[in-house]
Design a protein around this motif. Structure first.
Motif, PDB file in Angstrom:
ATOM      1  N   GLY A 118       0.583  -1.204   0.065  1.00 31.62           N
ATOM      2  CA  GLY A 118      -0.097   0.066   0.027  1.00 31.62           C
ATOM      3  C   GLY A 118       0.818   1.131   0.155  1.00 31.62           C
ATOM      4  O   GLY A 118       0.511   2.095  -0.780  1.00 31.62           O
ATOM      5  N   PHE A 119       2.037   1.351   0.710  1.00 34.08           N
ATOM      6  CA  PHE A 119       2.663   2.412   0.841  1.00 34.08           C
ATOM      7  C   PHE A 119       3.325   2.690  -0.522  1.00 34.08           C
ATOM      8  O   PHE A 119       3.400   3.957  -0.989  1.00 34.08           O
ATOM      9  N   GLN A 120       3.830   1.810  -1.148  1.00 34.23           N
ATOM     10  CA  GLN A 120       4.508   1.821  -2.643  1.00 34.23           C
ATOM     11  C   GLN A 120       3.655   2.240  -3.456  1.00 34.23           C
ATOM     12  O   GLN A 120       3.920   3.196  -4.293  1.00 34.23           O
ATOM     13  N   ARG A 121       2.383   1.875  -3.339  1.00 33.71           N
ATOM     14  CA  ARG A 121       1.273   2.222  -4.443  1.00 33.71           C
ATOM     15  C   ARG A 121       1.036   3.735  -4.042  1.00 33.71           C
ATOM     16  O   ARG A 121       0.882   4.593  -5.169  1.00 33.71           O
ATOM     17  N   LEU A 122       0.895   4.149  -2.880  1.00 36.00           N
ATOM     18  CA  LEU A 122       0.766   5.577  -2.703  1.00 36.00           C
ATOM     19  C   LEU A 122       1.572   6.576  -3.097  1.00 36.00           C
ATOM     20  O   LEU A 122       1.580   7.717  -3.643  1.00 36.00           O
ATOM     21  N   VAL A 123       2.916   6.243  -2.789  1.00 37.73           N
ATOM     22  CA  VAL A 123       4.289   6.646  -3.552  1.00 37.73           C
ATOM     23  C   VAL A 123       4.210   6.920  -4.829  1.00 37.73           C
ATOM     24  O   VAL A 123       4.313   8.108  -5.545  1.00 37.73           O
ATOM     25  N   MET A 124       3.813   5.735  -5.775  1.00 38.23           N
ATOM     26  CA  MET A 124       3.564   5.980  -7.186  1.00 38.23           C
ATOM     27  C   MET A 124       2.584   6.747  -7.575  1.00 38.23           C
ATOM     28  O   MET A 124       2.664   7.495  -8.613  1.00 38.23           O
ATOM     29  N   HIS A 172       5.857   7.726  11.154  1.00 32.86           N
ATOM     30  CA  HIS A 172       6.918   7.523  12.142  1.00 32.86           C
ATOM     31  C   HIS A 172       7.094   5.695  11.892  1.00 32.86           C
ATOM     32  O   HIS A 172       8.267   5.398  12.105  1.00 32.86           O
ATOM     33  N   LYS A 173       6.170   5.121  11.644  1.00 31.96           N
ATOM     34  CA  LYS A 173       6.385   3.621  11.574  1.00 31.96           C
ATOM     35  C   LYS A 173       6.152   3.473  10.137  1.00 31.96           C
ATOM     36  O   LYS A 173       5.363   3.245   9.620  1.00 31.96           O
ATOM     37  N   ASP A 176      10.860  -1.626   7.336  1.00 31.93           N
ATOM     38  CA  ASP A 176      12.275  -1.429   6.939  1.00 31.93           C
ATOM     39  C   ASP A 176      12.403  -1.678   5.193  1.00 31.93           C
ATOM     40  O   ASP A 176      13.021  -1.042   4.811  1.00 31.93           O
ATOM     41  N   ALA A 177      11.685  -2.417   4.837  1.00 34.46           N
ATOM     42  CA  ALA A 177      11.660  -2.612   3.210  1.00 34.46           C
ATOM     43  C   ALA A 177      11.038  -1.335   2.569  1.00 34.46           C
ATOM     44  O   ALA A 177      11.644  -0.964   1.608  1.00 34.46           O
ATOM     45  N   ASN A 178       9.994  -0.934   3.017  1.00 33.05           N
ATOM     46  CA  ASN A 178       9.697   0.560   2.460  1.00 33.05           C
ATOM     47  C   ASN A 178      10.591   1.711   2.561  1.00 33.05           C
ATOM     48  O   ASN A 178      10.843   2.402   1.524  1.00 33.05           O
ATOM     49  N   ARG A 179      11.351   1.605   3.668  1.00 34.19           N
ATOM     50  CA  ARG A 179      12.358   2.663   3.870  1.00 34.19           C
ATOM     51  C   ARG A 179      13.461   2.547   3.144  1.00 34.19           C
ATOM     52  O   ARG A 179      13.814   3.616   2.299  1.00 34.19           O
TER      53      ARG A 179
END
Length: 190
Positions: A118-124, A172-173, A176-179
């Motif tokens: 989900g985070f990577q999709r939102l970044v894209m 904040h949370k 690690d893979a997303n970071r």
């Protein structure tokens, strides 16, 4: 006697369409607000492209400012024009994104169904919104100020603006893979 319903007649006239709900996906906090607005307007085909300006009597010609071949519509401006295509190719290489876009809706649908988290999709989506904004900005610069920006410069602007925004509102949370993935985007040059 059957009951008459305007809703049923309307649905018969326009046909059955699957609703696409992009609002929660598009309006995420990782995107810069003005980028979200322009991307949303582009998706809804509400920007004042030259074809719409010609219909309103503001301009005499609807030819594309960059390629001088096509008529400037939303599809042409963001996906078919050589200039916009170059912007998109550079950004796709930076993201490691491998879809051939036809329309904005397909890209969003692809991203919603992709195997990325989900985070990577939102970044894209934030990058895509930034790209849409910068394409529109470059078009306006060419149209009204006579300045044509190189695709590499525009892509670098997208990268800097979007990455800076994401790091400014980063949760904040974060796994690690997303970071690590986000840091790789920051370090990769366009």
């Amino acid at each position: 006697m059957p009951k008459f319903s305007i809703k049923k007649v309307y649905k018969k006239l326009i046909g059955v369409q699957d609703p696409e709900y992009y609002d929660k996906f598009m309006w995420n906090r990782l995107s810069i607000p003005k980028h979200r607005l322009i991307a949303w307007m582009a998706m809804k085909e509400r920007l004042w492209t030259k074809d719409r300006l010609m219909q309103a009597g503001v301009v005499q010609s609807d030819e594309c400012q960059f390629c001088v071949v096509g008529h400037e519509t939303h599809i042409h401006r963001f996906f078919q024009c050589k200039n916009s295509h170059d912007f998109l190719q550079i950004t796709k290489r930076w993201l490691g994104y491998n879809i051939t876009p036809i329309v904005f809706h397909r890209i969003i649908s692809y991203l919603r169904r992709s195997k990325r988290n989900g985070f990577q999709r939102l970044v894209m989506v934030a990058v895509l919104s930034g790209l849409m904004y910068q394409v529109w900005w470059a078009r306006n610069e060419a149209c009204w100020n006579g300045v044509v920006w190189r695709p590499e410069v525009v892509a670098r602007r997208v990268q800097k603006l979007v990455v800076d925004r994401i790091f400014s509102v980063l949760p904040h949370k974060l796994f690690d893979a997303n970071r690590v993935w986000l840091d790789s985007l920051r370090l990769n040059d366009v």
